[in-house]
Design a protein around this motif. Structure first.
Motif, PDB file in Angstrom:
ATOM      1  N   LEU A  50     -36.809 -77.316 -16.266  1.00  0.00           N
ATOM      2  CA  LEU A  50     -36.774 -78.200 -15.150  1.00  0.00           C
ATOM      3  C   LEU A  50     -35.533 -79.135 -15.168  1.00  0.00           C
ATOM      4  CD1 LEU A  50     -40.676 -78.717 -14.691  1.00  0.00           C
ATOM      5  CD2 LEU A  50     -38.923 -77.568 -13.043  1.00  0.00           C
ATOM      6  N   ASP A  51     -35.039 -79.559 -16.214  1.00  0.00           N
ATOM      7  CA  ASP A  51     -34.266 -80.642 -16.249  1.00  0.00           C
ATOM      8  C   ASP A  51     -32.843 -79.874 -16.434  1.00  0.00           C
ATOM      9  OD1 ASP A  51     -36.109 -82.580 -16.795  1.00  0.00           O
ATOM     10  OD2 ASP A  51     -35.948 -82.662 -18.726  1.00  0.00           O
ATOM     11  N   ASP A  52     -32.460 -78.780 -16.295  1.00  0.00           N
ATOM     12  CA  ASP A  52     -31.167 -77.879 -16.263  1.00  0.00           C
ATOM     13  C   ASP A  52     -30.842 -78.284 -14.930  1.00  0.00           C
ATOM     14  OD1 ASP A  52     -29.852 -75.468 -15.148  1.00  0.00           O
ATOM     15  OD2 ASP A  52     -29.710 -74.820 -17.248  1.00  0.00           O
ATOM     16  N   PRO A  53     -29.394 -78.717 -15.149  1.00  0.00           N
ATOM     17  CA  PRO A  53     -28.737 -79.257 -13.992  1.00  0.00           C
ATOM     18  C   PRO A  53     -28.341 -78.080 -13.068  1.00  0.00           C
ATOM     19  CG  PRO A  53     -27.531 -79.992 -15.898  1.00  0.00           C
ATOM     20  CD  PRO A  53     -28.782 -78.948 -16.278  1.00  0.00           C
ATOM     21  N   ASP A  54     -28.195 -76.928 -13.195  1.00  0.00           N
ATOM     22  CA  ASP A  54     -28.036 -75.934 -12.210  1.00  0.00           C
ATOM     23  C   ASP A  54     -29.126 -75.575 -11.621  1.00  0.00           C
ATOM     24  OD1 ASP A  54     -25.445 -75.580 -13.088  1.00  0.00           O
ATOM     25  OD2 ASP A  54     -25.801 -74.096 -14.591  1.00  0.00           O
ATOM     26  N   LEU A  55     -30.087 -75.488 -12.178  1.00  0.00           N
ATOM     27  CA  LEU A  55     -31.470 -75.101 -11.588  1.00  0.00           C
ATOM     28  C   LEU A  55     -32.036 -76.229 -10.615  1.00  0.00           C
ATOM     29  CD1 LEU A  55     -33.823 -73.193 -11.157  1.00  0.00           C
ATOM     30  CD2 LEU A  55     -34.985 -74.236 -13.060  1.00  0.00           C
ATOM     31  N   ALA A  56     -31.799 -77.328 -11.103  1.00  0.00           N
ATOM     32  CA  ALA A  56     -31.967 -78.604 -10.215  1.00  0.00           C
ATOM     33  C   ALA A  56     -31.275 -78.723  -9.151  1.00  0.00           C
ATOM     34  CB  ALA A  56     -31.853 -79.972 -10.959  1.00  0.00           C
ATOM     35  N   ASP A  57     -30.159 -78.128  -8.927  1.00  0.00           N
ATOM     36  CA  ASP A  57     -29.221 -78.082  -7.713  1.00  0.00           C
ATOM     37  C   ASP A  57     -29.968 -76.938  -6.826  1.00  0.00           C
ATOM     38  OD1 ASP A  57     -27.684 -79.982  -8.365  1.00  0.00           O
ATOM     39  OD2 ASP A  57     -25.890 -78.456  -9.265  1.00  0.00           O
ATOM     40  N   ARG A  58     -30.486 -76.004  -7.251  1.00  0.00           N
ATOM     41  CA  ARG A  58     -31.145 -75.033  -6.776  1.00  0.00           C
ATOM     42  C   ARG A  58     -32.382 -75.277  -6.080  1.00  0.00           C
ATOM     43  NH1 ARG A  58     -30.810 -70.099 -10.517  1.00  0.00           N
ATOM     44  NH2 ARG A  58     -29.343 -71.275 -11.689  1.00  0.00           N
ATOM     45  N   LEU A  59     -33.330 -75.952  -6.775  1.00  0.00           N
ATOM     46  CA  LEU A  59     -34.752 -76.343  -6.652  1.00  0.00           C
ATOM     47  C   LEU A  59     -34.499 -77.687  -5.733  1.00  0.00           C
ATOM     48  CD1 LEU A  59     -36.440 -75.640  -9.709  1.00  0.00           C
ATOM     49  CD2 LEU A  59     -36.458 -74.390  -7.569  1.00  0.00           C
ATOM     50  N   GLY A  60     -33.756 -78.698  -5.690  1.00  0.00           N
ATOM     51  CA  GLY A  60     -33.793 -79.694  -5.045  1.00  0.00           C
ATOM     52  C   GLY A  60     -35.227 -80.501  -5.200  1.00  0.00           C
ATOM     53  N   ALA A  61     -35.652 -81.055  -4.075  1.00  0.00           N
ATOM     54  CA  ALA A  61     -36.705 -81.822  -4.078  1.00  0.00           C
ATOM     55  C   ALA A  61     -37.953 -80.929  -4.612  1.00  0.00           C
ATOM     56  CB  ALA A  61     -37.327 -82.255  -2.595  1.00  0.00           C
ATOM     57  N   LYS A  62     -38.045 -79.697  -4.814  1.00  0.00           N
ATOM     58  CA  LYS A  62     -39.047 -78.916  -5.233  1.00  0.00           C
ATOM     59  C   LYS A  62     -39.292 -79.022  -6.782  1.00  0.00           C
ATOM     60  CE  LYS A  62     -37.712 -74.986  -3.063  1.00  0.00           C
ATOM     61  NZ  LYS A  62     -37.564 -73.529  -2.846  1.00  0.00           N
ATOM     62  N   ARG A  63     -38.333 -79.303  -7.416  1.00  0.00           N
ATOM     63  CA  ARG A  63     -38.360 -79.646  -8.917  1.00  0.00           C
ATOM     64  C   ARG A  63     -39.215 -80.377  -9.302  1.00  0.00           C
ATOM     65  NH1 ARG A  63     -34.426 -82.308 -13.018  1.00  0.00           N
ATOM     66  NH2 ARG A  63     -34.645 -83.820 -11.373  1.00  0.00           N
ATOM     67  N   GLU A  64     -39.419 -81.702  -8.918  1.00  0.00           N
ATOM     68  CA  GLU A  64     -40.734 -82.588  -9.506  1.00  0.00           C
ATOM     69  C   GLU A  64     -41.966 -82.033  -9.020  1.00  0.00           C
ATOM     70  OE1 GLU A  64     -40.233 -85.022 -11.490  1.00  0.00           O
ATOM     71  OE2 GLU A  64     -38.299 -84.455 -11.787  1.00  0.00           O
ATOM     72  N   ARG A  65     -42.040 -81.392  -8.011  1.00  0.00           N
ATOM     73  CA  ARG A  65     -43.343 -80.736  -7.713  1.00  0.00           C
ATOM     74  C   ARG A  65     -43.881 -79.713  -8.579  1.00  0.00           C
ATOM     75  NH1 ARG A  65     -44.972 -80.199  -1.746  1.00  0.00           N
ATOM     76  NH2 ARG A  65     -47.070 -80.264  -2.490  1.00  0.00           N
ATOM     77  N   LEU A  66     -42.765 -78.919  -9.101  1.00  0.00           N
ATOM     78  CA  LEU A  66     -43.169 -77.985  -9.952  1.00  0.00           C
ATOM     79  C   LEU A  66     -43.599 -78.181 -11.322  1.00  0.00           C
ATOM     80  CD1 LEU A  66     -40.232 -75.515  -9.184  1.00  0.00           C
ATOM     81  CD2 LEU A  66     -42.811 -74.958  -8.944  1.00  0.00           C
ATOM     82  N   ARG A  67     -43.247 -79.678 -11.970  1.00  0.00           N
ATOM     83  CA  ARG A  67     -43.573 -80.190 -12.994  1.00  0.00           C
ATOM     84  C   ARG A  67     -44.999 -80.162 -13.264  1.00  0.00           C
ATOM     85  NH1 ARG A  67     -39.590 -82.510 -16.064  1.00  0.00           N
ATOM     86  NH2 ARG A  67     -38.427 -82.902 -14.249  1.00  0.00           N
ATOM     87  N   GLY A  68     -45.425 -79.513 -14.272  1.00  0.00           N
ATOM     88  CA  GLY A  68     -46.817 -79.315 -14.713  1.00  0.00           C
ATOM     89  C   GLY A  68     -47.662 -78.528 -13.991  1.00  0.00           C
TER      90      GLY A  68
END
Length: 100
Positions: A50-68
């Motif tokens: 989740l902290d991978d910068p490339d993936l963070a760019d692709r996921l955008g705002a979804k990233r934090e909602r995926l945590r957990g």
């Protein structure tokens, strides 16, 4: 990847406020899987993923909602069995670390 949600998974994702686009992202990018019994596997994304910068760019705002967020997947049927956010402590350990 093609998959279906069981009736239980559809109900749980609605109850838990998990839209389909989050399930799609988790199915695409999950980097942790462990057997949980009954021929099923838990899928989730690790903190490092989740902290991978490339993936963070692709996921955008979804990233934090995926945590957990975790999904239980049946390879045999090609269905998502349930969608959950594992509890803390012993009750959720099965889904966080895997095991039967």
């Amino acid at each position: 990847m093609t998959y279906a949600l069981t009736r239980h998974a559809a109900v749980r994702s609605q109850q838990r406020g998990v839209p389909h686009h989050l399930v799609d992202a988790l199915m695409s990018y999950a980097d942790f899987e462990a057997p949980v019994g009954g021929g099923c596997t838990v899928l989730r994304m690790t903190r490092d993923r989740l902290d991978d910068p490339d993936l963070a760019d692709r996921l955008g705002a979804k990233r934090e909602r995926l945590r957990g967020l975790s999904i239980v997947w049946s390879e045999r049927t090609g269905e998502i069995v349930t969608v959950l956010r594992p509890r803390r402590g012993a009750a959720g350990r099965r889904y966080r670390r895997g095991g039967h």
